[in-house]
Write an enzyme that holds these catalytic residues in place. Sequence first.
Site, PDB file in Angstrom:
ATOM      1  N   GLU A  35       0.914  -1.170   0.037  1.00 26.42           N
ATOM      2  CA  GLU A  35      -0.122   0.135   0.031  1.00 26.42           C
ATOM      3  C   GLU A  35       0.704   1.084   0.025  1.00 26.42           C
ATOM      4  OE1 GLU A  35      -2.181   2.886  -0.102  1.00 26.42           O
ATOM      5  OE2 GLU A  35      -3.228   0.913  -0.284  1.00 26.42           O
ATOM      6  N   CYS A  43     -11.947   4.233   1.943  1.00 26.00           N
ATOM      7  CA  CYS A  43     -13.222   4.138   2.651  1.00 26.00           C
ATOM      8  C   CYS A  43     -12.781   4.534   4.183  1.00 26.00           C
ATOM      9  CB  CYS A  43     -13.886   2.803   2.962  1.00 26.00           C
ATOM     10  SG  CYS A  43     -15.082   2.547   3.728  1.00 26.00           S
ATOM     11  N   CYS A  48     -15.734   7.006   3.360  1.00 25.63           N
ATOM     12  CA  CYS A  48     -17.081   6.599   4.034  1.00 25.63           C
ATOM     13  C   CYS A  48     -16.924   6.902   5.272  1.00 25.63           C
ATOM     14  CB  CYS A  48     -17.321   5.195   4.016  1.00 25.63           C
ATOM     15  SG  CYS A  48     -16.819   4.167   2.470  1.00 25.63           S
ATOM     16  N   LYS A  51     -16.263  10.906   6.298  1.00 26.11           N
ATOM     17  CA  LYS A  51     -17.525  11.473   5.740  1.00 26.11           C
ATOM     18  C   LYS A  51     -18.640  11.153   6.658  1.00 26.11           C
ATOM     19  CE  LYS A  51     -20.104   9.257   3.060  1.00 26.11           C
ATOM     20  NZ  LYS A  51     -20.588   8.562   1.987  1.00 26.11           N
ATOM     21  N   TYR A  99      -6.344  -1.864  11.295  1.00 28.39           N
ATOM     22  CA  TYR A  99      -6.060  -2.513  10.150  1.00 28.39           C
ATOM     23  C   TYR A  99      -4.692  -3.347  10.077  1.00 28.39           C
ATOM     24  CZ  TYR A  99     -10.170  -1.786   7.157  1.00 28.39           C
ATOM     25  OH  TYR A  99     -11.544  -1.732   6.760  1.00 28.39           O
ATOM     26  N   GLY A 177     -23.532  14.150  -8.045  1.00 35.61           N
ATOM     27  CA  GLY A 177     -23.635  12.476  -7.497  1.00 35.61           C
ATOM     28  C   GLY A 177     -23.715  12.646  -6.021  1.00 35.61           C
ATOM     29  N   TYR A 178     -23.504  11.593  -5.835  1.00 34.86           N
ATOM     30  CA  TYR A 178     -23.816  11.395  -4.046  1.00 34.86           C
ATOM     31  C   TYR A 178     -22.592  12.061  -3.141  1.00 34.86           C
ATOM     32  CZ  TYR A 178     -20.158   7.712  -3.747  1.00 34.86           C
ATOM     33  OH  TYR A 178     -19.013   6.860  -3.916  1.00 34.86           O
ATOM     34  N   GLU A 182     -23.503  14.710  -0.540  1.00 34.90           N
ATOM     35  CA  GLU A 182     -23.425  14.499   0.782  1.00 34.90           C
ATOM     36  C   GLU A 182     -22.632  15.723   1.386  1.00 34.90           C
ATOM     37  OE1 GLU A 182     -23.252   9.780   0.885  1.00 34.90           O
ATOM     38  OE2 GLU A 182     -21.428  10.720   0.449  1.00 34.90           O
ATOM     39  N   GLY A 294     -16.513  13.122 -10.170  1.00 37.14           N
ATOM     40  CA  GLY A 294     -16.504  11.562 -10.646  1.00 37.14           C
ATOM     41  C   GLY A 294     -15.166  11.080 -10.233  1.00 37.14           C
ATOM     42  N   HIS A 467     -45.251   1.006  15.859  1.00 37.84           N
ATOM     43  CA  HIS A 467     -45.855   2.433  15.890  1.00 37.84           C
ATOM     44  C   HIS A 467     -45.638   2.883  17.296  1.00 37.84           C
ATOM     45  CE1 HIS A 467     -48.778   5.497  15.216  1.00 37.84           C
ATOM     46  NE2 HIS A 467     -49.161   5.302  16.619  1.00 37.84           N
ATOM     47  N   GLU A 472     -42.750   2.446   9.666  1.00 38.76           N
ATOM     48  CA  GLU A 472     -44.218   1.547   9.518  1.00 38.76           C
ATOM     49  C   GLU A 472     -44.895   1.781   8.501  1.00 38.76           C
ATOM     50  OE1 GLU A 472     -47.591   2.996  12.363  1.00 38.76           O
ATOM     51  OE2 GLU A 472     -46.001   4.328  12.946  1.00 38.76           O
TER      52      GLU A 472
END
Length: 484
Positions: A35, A43, A48, A51, A99, A177-178, A182, A294, A467, A472
Site C-alpha cells: 500500500e 473508505c 466513508c 465523511k 487494520y 452525484g452522491y 453529501e 467523478g 408504532h 411503519e
Amino acid sequence: MMAFDYDLFVIGGGSGGVRAARVAAAGGARVAIAESSRMGGTCVIRGCVPKKLMVFASGYREMFDDARSYGWDLEDGAFDWPRFSQHLNSELDRLEGVYRNLLKGSDVEIYDTRARLADAHTVELADGAKKTAKHILVATGGRPVRPDMANAHLGIVSDDIFHLPELPKRLLIIGGGYIACEFAGIMNGLGVEVTQFYRGAQILRGFDDEARGLVAEMMREKGVNLHLGTNIVEMARASEDHTASWTGTESDAAMGAPAGERVGEDAARGSGPVWVKATNGTEAVYDAVLFATGRDPNTEDMGLEEIGVEIGRRGEIVVDDYSQTAVPSIYAIGDVTNRVQLTPVAIREGMAFVETVFNGNPTPVDHDLIPSAVFTQPELGTVGLTEEEAREREPVEIYCTSFRPMQSAFAGRPDRVLMKLVVSKENRTVLGCHIVAPGAGEMIQLAGIAVKMGATKEEFDRTVAVHPTMSEELVTMKAPMRVA
C-alpha cells in the site's frame, strides 16, 4: 515448477484488499500486501468513515434548534473545526492501526510502498525490489478527478476536505452525484454558505426520480443554494477587482490540500479566494471550489496493459464473473474494476476471490439487489429497481407516501420524508424500495433483506407495524398510488 515468494500478493490496502489478504492467510496461504498510502484505503482514511463522522457533526446544529422546541434551554454555540479535525485524525490513526494489527495477526507481510506489475507473477516495488506470487490481486481502488479545464488545479477534491486547516466561509460544489450532495449537506450543516452547480436536470442521476426530487427539495429548504442545469465556465485566482465588493474570507488556509496530492506548485494550496463564472452568466468569488465530478480507477502506470491485462474505456480493469482478468494469474476487485463502487461490495468480491482461488469453490460475485444509502440530509436509502427502471421491464404498481415526520413536525420544521415500494403486478414481488428520511441508511439495510429474499407486497402487509415510527409506512400502504 517455479517456486514463488508468496501464494498471493495483494496490491492495495483498502477494505477489499485487506479482507482478501487476511482470509487467504487464515487458510494457510503465504500472503503479502503493498500500500503506497495509508492502510485502510479510501473508505477508512478519506471516504466513508470520515465523511460519516462529518455527517454526524453537521447534524447537531439542527438538533440544538429542535431541542429548544422540546423544552430544553440551550444557547447557540460555534462549531470548532480544528478541534473536530484533530479528533477525526486521531480516530483515523486508530482505525489504520486496527487494520495493520489485523494483517500482522494474520501473518500477512506488509510493504508500505507503491507496487506495479512486472509480469504475470512478479510485482516490482518502488525501490526496485521484485516479489513473485502464484496469484496477484489488484485492489487499488479509485481517485477523485478534476475536470479538464483551465485552472482546475485551483479547486479541491473530496480527499482534500478532511485536511482543511479551517472551514471556508463560502464554498462552491461542482457535481450532482452522491459525493457532491453529501458534502453540500455536511458543509451547510457546519455553517458554511454552500452553492452547488450541477449540469443535469436533477441531482443523483440513476436514483429513483421521486426520491431524488425530494432530496433536492429538502437540500434547498435547509439552505443549500442548488443550481440545476448549471456548470462552471471559467475560474481563476480572484483579483482585487473581484474581491473589492466581496465580504467573504480571503484566508489562504481555507483552500488547503494535503501534500503529495497537488497538481502543480499552486494546486489547491490556496493563495486566496477563487473567482468563478457560471453557464447562467453569474460571477462570484468563493473561498473554495470543490470538484465532485467523478472518480477514475487507479490503473495508471501499473504495468497492466504491458502484460496483457485488458483496460476498459474509463481505465478500469476488465474482469469476469470471478474477478479474473485476461491474465489467468491476475485478479482485480473493488473500485478499480468499476463494477459497483461500494466498500461492502469490494469486501464481498475479496471473499469470493479467496473462495474461488484458495478454497476450490468457484464463487461468482452477486451484484444483484445491493442496498445502498446516500448520506444526504435527509438520507436516501435504496434497494432494487427504481420506478423508472421497473416500468421499462414490466407492469408495476407504485405504493408511495410522503409526510412530515413527528419529530421535526413538532419542532416546526417543514421536513418531509418518503416511503416507496415498487411492486410487480404479475407476481407481487417487491422490486424496489426507496426511502428518504433521517436514518434511511439503517432502514434500507433491514428492508434490503426482505427485497433480496423476494418478499411480496402481501408479505410486507402481513407484517405488523411498529408504532409510532416513520418506517411503519412500509407495511401500511394498502392502495397503489400509481399503476404503470
